[in-house]
Design a protein around this motif. Sequence first.
Motif, short mmCIF file in Angstrom:
data_model
loop_
_atom_site.label_atom_id
_atom_site.label_comp_id
_atom_site.label_asym_id
_atom_site.label_seq_id
_atom_site.Cartn_x
_atom_site.Cartn_y
_atom_site.Cartn_z
N SER A 44 0.84 -1.17 0.00
CA SER A 44 0.00 0.00 0.00
C SER A 44 0.88 1.23 0.00
O SER A 44 1.97 1.23 0.57
CB SER A 44 -0.89 0.01 1.25
N THR A 45 0.42 2.31 -0.64
CA THR A 45 1.15 3.55 -0.60
C THR A 45 0.47 4.50 0.35
O THR A 45 -0.73 4.45 0.55
CB THR A 45 1.23 4.17 -2.01
N GLY A 46 1.22 5.41 0.94
CA GLY A 46 0.78 6.05 2.17
C GLY A 46 0.04 7.35 2.04
O GLY A 46 -0.41 7.75 0.98
N GLU A 47 -0.10 8.00 3.21
CA GLU A 47 -0.84 9.22 3.33
C GLU A 47 0.04 10.42 3.01
O GLU A 47 1.25 10.36 3.06
CB GLU A 47 -1.41 9.35 4.75
N THR A 48 -0.61 11.55 2.73
CA THR A 48 0.09 12.79 2.50
C THR A 48 -0.35 13.79 3.54
O THR A 48 -1.54 14.05 3.69
CB THR A 48 -0.22 13.34 1.09
N GLY A 49 0.60 14.36 4.27
CA GLY A 49 0.27 15.34 5.29
C GLY A 49 -0.47 14.71 6.45
O GLY A 49 -0.29 13.55 6.78
N ASP A 50 -1.36 15.50 7.07
CA ASP A 50 -2.07 15.06 8.26
C ASP A 50 -3.47 14.53 7.95
O ASP A 50 -4.17 14.10 8.84
CB ASP A 50 -2.20 16.22 9.25
N GLN A 51 -3.88 14.58 6.70
CA GLN A 51 -5.23 14.16 6.35
C GLN A 51 -5.20 12.84 5.59
O GLN A 51 -4.25 12.52 4.89
CB GLN A 51 -5.91 15.23 5.49
N ALA A 52 -6.27 12.06 5.77
CA ALA A 52 -6.38 10.79 5.05
C ALA A 52 -6.47 11.07 3.55
O ALA A 52 -7.01 12.07 3.11
CB ALA A 52 -7.61 10.02 5.53
N SER A 53 -5.92 10.17 2.76
CA SER A 53 -5.90 10.34 1.31
C SER A 53 -6.15 9.00 0.64
O SER A 53 -6.03 7.95 1.27
CB SER A 53 -4.55 10.90 0.86
N PRO A 54 -6.48 9.01 -0.65
CA PRO A 54 -6.67 7.74 -1.35
C PRO A 54 -5.38 6.92 -1.37
O PRO A 54 -4.30 7.46 -1.53
CB PRO A 54 -7.09 8.17 -2.76
N ASN A 55 -5.51 5.64 -1.20
CA ASN A 55 -4.39 4.71 -1.27
C ASN A 55 -4.59 3.75 -2.41
O ASN A 55 -5.69 3.61 -2.93
CB ASN A 55 -4.27 3.91 0.04
N ALA A 56 -3.53 3.05 -2.79
CA ALA A 56 -3.64 2.06 -3.85
C ALA A 56 -2.68 0.91 -3.60
O ALA A 56 -1.55 1.12 -3.19
CB ALA A 56 -3.36 2.69 -5.22
N PHE A 57 -3.17 -0.28 -3.86
CA PHE A 57 -2.35 -1.49 -3.85
C PHE A 57 -2.23 -1.98 -5.28
O PHE A 57 -3.19 -1.87 -6.06
CB PHE A 57 -3.02 -2.56 -2.98
N HIS A 58 -1.07 -2.53 -5.63
CA HIS A 58 -0.92 -3.13 -6.96
C HIS A 58 0.09 -4.25 -6.91
O HIS A 58 1.14 -4.14 -6.27
CB HIS A 58 -0.47 -2.10 -8.00
N SER A 59 -0.22 -5.35 -7.58
CA SER A 59 0.70 -6.48 -7.73
C SER A 59 1.04 -6.63 -9.20
O SER A 59 0.17 -6.96 -10.01
CB SER A 59 0.06 -7.77 -7.21
N ASP A 60 2.30 -6.39 -9.56
CA ASP A 60 2.75 -6.61 -10.93
C ASP A 60 2.68 -8.10 -11.27
O ASP A 60 2.29 -8.47 -12.38
CB ASP A 60 4.18 -6.12 -11.11
N GLU A 61 3.09 -8.94 -10.33
CA GLU A 61 3.16 -10.38 -10.60
C GLU A 61 1.80 -10.95 -10.94
O GLU A 61 1.67 -11.78 -11.86
CB GLU A 61 3.76 -11.12 -9.41
N TYR A 62 0.78 -10.54 -10.20
CA TYR A 62 -0.55 -11.12 -10.40
C TYR A 62 -1.49 -10.20 -11.18
O TYR A 62 -2.65 -10.55 -11.39
CB TYR A 62 -1.16 -11.50 -9.05
N GLY A 63 -1.01 -9.04 -11.59
CA GLY A 63 -1.77 -8.19 -12.48
C GLY A 63 -3.09 -7.68 -11.93
O GLY A 63 -4.10 -7.67 -12.63
N ILE A 64 -3.07 -7.25 -10.67
CA ILE A 64 -4.31 -6.78 -10.06
C ILE A 64 -3.98 -5.59 -9.15
O ILE A 64 -2.91 -5.54 -8.52
CB ILE A 64 -5.00 -7.90 -9.26
N GLY A 65 -4.90 -4.64 -9.09
CA GLY A 65 -4.74 -3.49 -8.23
C GLY A 65 -6.05 -3.14 -7.56
O GLY A 65 -7.13 -3.54 -8.01
N LEU A 66 -5.96 -2.39 -6.47
CA LEU A 66 -7.16 -1.95 -5.76
C LEU A 66 -6.89 -0.57 -5.19
O LEU A 66 -6.02 -0.40 -4.32
CB LEU A 66 -7.53 -2.92 -4.65
N ALA A 67 -7.62 0.43 -5.69
CA ALA A 67 -7.55 1.78 -5.15
C ALA A 67 -8.66 1.92 -4.10
O ALA A 67 -9.79 1.47 -4.32
CB ALA A 67 -7.73 2.80 -6.26
#
Length: 209
Positions: A24-47
Motif C-alpha cells: 500500500s502507498t501512504g498518506e500525504t500530510g495530516d489528512q487521510a488520502s486515497p491509497n492504492a495497492f498493486h501487484s505486478d506479478e498477479y496483475g491486479i490493483g485496488l484503489a
Amino acid sequence: MDKIRRVATPLLFALLILAGCDNSTGETGDQASPNAFHSDEYGIGLAYDNHQAHAVTETSGYFGDPAWRLDAETDAPGDRLLVLRLNDSDEILTGELRLGVSRDPGQLERCTRPGPLATSSKTGTTELDGALFTTYRGGDAAMNHFQNLRAYRAVHHGTCYAIDLVLQGTNPEVYDPPREAPFSREEGFARLEALLQGLAFDEKPRGRS
C-alpha cells in the motif's frame, strides 16, 4: 446478472501507477488520502479511500489467521496479497476485504466451487473489471463468536483470484452491560462491497501470455 463495474477515472490509474509494487502507498500530510495497492506479478490493483479502510498484515481472531482464501483446504498453495479493514472495526464487529491468489493447478480447478464454509450450494455471478466472478455466502459460529463470508472467486489470466468479504466478531450480549457494534452487518457488507469498485486488472500480468 448482478454487475459491479469499475469506473475508469484518471485518479484510479494514477493511484495504481504510483503504487507500483505489492504494498500500500501512504498518506500525504495530516489528512487521510486515497491509497492504492498493486501487484505486478498477479496483475491486479485496488484503489481505496483510507477514510473507509486501512491495510493490515494480520487477520488474527477467534477463528485464527487463514491462508490465502478463507475456505482453503489445509496447506492449500496460494498467496495472500492484501487485507483491508474497515476503520471503525473493533472486537464486537470487524469488517475485512481479503484478496488472495493461486496458480496451483489443483486450486485453479476448484477455484469457483463453494468451499466448506458455504451455507448453501447456491451461487451467483458478478463482473469486476471484465472478469466474471462466482459468488456465494458462508460463515461459522462458536462460543458466542461468529464469522460471515461473502466470497468472490474467478479464474482470470491463469490465476485463481479469491476475494473474501468477512464480518466477524463477538455477541455483544456477553458483556455487562451489553455493548453495541460499531456498525450493522448490513452496513458492514455494503461498505466492503463498495471497496470492490476500486478493483482493476492489468491487461497482461507479468509472466502470463
